[in-house]
Scaffold this active site. Structure first.
Site, PDB file in Angstrom:
ATOM      1  N   CYS A  97       9.982  -2.597   3.027  1.00 47.55           N
ATOM      2  CA  CYS A  97       8.772  -2.865   2.256  1.00 47.55           C
ATOM      3  C   CYS A  97       8.486  -4.362   2.313  1.00 47.55           C
ATOM      4  O   CYS A  97       9.407  -5.176   2.148  1.00 47.55           O
ATOM      5  CB  CYS A  97       8.991  -2.424   0.815  1.00 47.55           C
ATOM      6  SG  CYS A  97       7.578  -2.699  -0.252  1.00 47.55           S
ATOM      7  N   HIS A 139       5.549   6.491   0.347  1.00 47.99           N
ATOM      8  CA  HIS A 139       6.015   5.146  -0.049  1.00 47.99           C
ATOM      9  C   HIS A 139       4.846   4.329  -0.600  1.00 47.99           C
ATOM     10  O   HIS A 139       4.964   3.691  -1.650  1.00 47.99           O
ATOM     11  CB  HIS A 139       6.643   4.463   1.174  1.00 47.99           C
ATOM     12  CG  HIS A 139       7.006   3.029   0.972  1.00 47.99           C
ATOM     13  ND1 HIS A 139       8.303   2.582   0.971  1.00 47.99           N
ATOM     14  CD2 HIS A 139       6.232   1.921   0.759  1.00 47.99           C
ATOM     15  CE1 HIS A 139       8.320   1.274   0.764  1.00 47.99           C
ATOM     16  NE2 HIS A 139       7.075   0.841   0.634  1.00 47.99           N
ATOM     17  N   GLU A 140       3.710   4.353   0.125  1.00 46.49           N
ATOM     18  CA  GLU A 140       2.571   3.534  -0.301  1.00 46.49           C
ATOM     19  C   GLU A 140       1.972   4.053  -1.604  1.00 46.49           C
ATOM     20  O   GLU A 140       1.582   3.262  -2.471  1.00 46.49           O
ATOM     21  CB  GLU A 140       1.517   3.460   0.798  1.00 46.49           C
ATOM     22  CG  GLU A 140       1.993   2.809   2.107  1.00 46.49           C
ATOM     23  CD  GLU A 140       2.636   1.442   1.931  1.00 46.49           C
ATOM     24  OE1 GLU A 140       2.318   0.737   0.956  1.00 46.49           O
ATOM     25  OE2 GLU A 140       3.486   1.088   2.771  1.00 46.49           O
ATOM     26  N   HIS A 143       3.617   2.769  -4.670  1.00 45.18           N
ATOM     27  CA  HIS A 143       3.198   1.442  -5.136  1.00 45.18           C
ATOM     28  C   HIS A 143       2.063   1.563  -6.164  1.00 45.18           C
ATOM     29  O   HIS A 143       1.968   0.742  -7.086  1.00 45.18           O
ATOM     30  CB  HIS A 143       2.694   0.594  -3.965  1.00 45.18           C
ATOM     31  CG  HIS A 143       3.776  -0.046  -3.142  1.00 45.18           C
ATOM     32  ND1 HIS A 143       4.615  -1.003  -3.660  1.00 45.18           N
ATOM     33  CD2 HIS A 143       4.141   0.115  -1.841  1.00 45.18           C
ATOM     34  CE1 HIS A 143       5.453  -1.410  -2.700  1.00 45.18           C
ATOM     35  NE2 HIS A 143       5.191  -0.735  -1.584  1.00 45.18           N
TER      36      HIS A 143
HETATM   37 NI    NI Z   1       6.176  -0.990   0.236  1.00 42.08          NI
END
Ligand code: NI
Length: 167
Positions: A97, A139-140, A143
């Site tokens: 990341c 994953h995104e 966020h």
């Molecule tokens: Ni990330």
């Protein structure tokens, strides 16, 4: 266009929940161009989320066409207000990341997902993703909910790895 500053762990702002985009306008598209440029300037970045540059809206870019080993992918995706509508399978895989530059970690994610989202013009879109691309999208989206891969490690002792820096 501009390369934006990336917030890095343990910046508390990375824990903030992002809000849906309501206006699909030129200002949004100008921001997307900056976010894209910032992703491309990073080391091997396959994705980026708006809160990583301090804009707390539900916006991510994913591009798994740039991986060293080819993986199934849909090219460069501009994903706004995403909702994962189906999950299938589970697999552990290594993630990095831009906000955690010194480490990688093993994280369990769904192997296949179905995604509903909006494109930069505000048109609804739907896609099915698998493998590494499905992992990158999950994953995104994390966020946007204030989560880092660090929050999903089963064990910090066994699943967290210091990145080797090659100069
Ligand atoms: Ni990330």
């Amino acid at each position: 266009m501009a390369i934006l500053e990336i917030l890095t762990y343990p910046d508390e702002r990375l824990k903030q929940e992002s809000q849906p985009v309501e206006n699909f306008d030129d200002e949004l598209r100008a921001f997307l161009a900056d976010l894209e440029e910032t992703m491309l300037a990073g080391p091997g970045g396959v994705g980026i989320a708006a809160p990583q540059v301090g804009r707390f809206q539900r916006i991510v870019i994913v591009d798994c066409s740039r991986t060293r080993k080819p993986v199934p992918n849909h090219g460069r995706l501009f994903i706004i207000n995403p909702e994962i509508t189906a999950w299938d399978g589970m697999a552990s895989g290594r993630e990095g990341c831009m906000s955690v530059p010194d480490y990688t970690g093993n994280v369990i994610r769904a192997e296949k997902i179905s995604l509903h989202y909006y494109d930069p013009d505000g048109n609804p879109q739907q896609l099915d993703a698998e493998g590494y691309e499905a992992r990158a999208i999950q994953h995104e989206i994390d966020h946007l909910d204030g989560l880092l891969f660090l929050d999903r490690l089963v064990s910090r002792r066994n699943d967290l790895f210091r990145r080797k820096v090659y100069q």
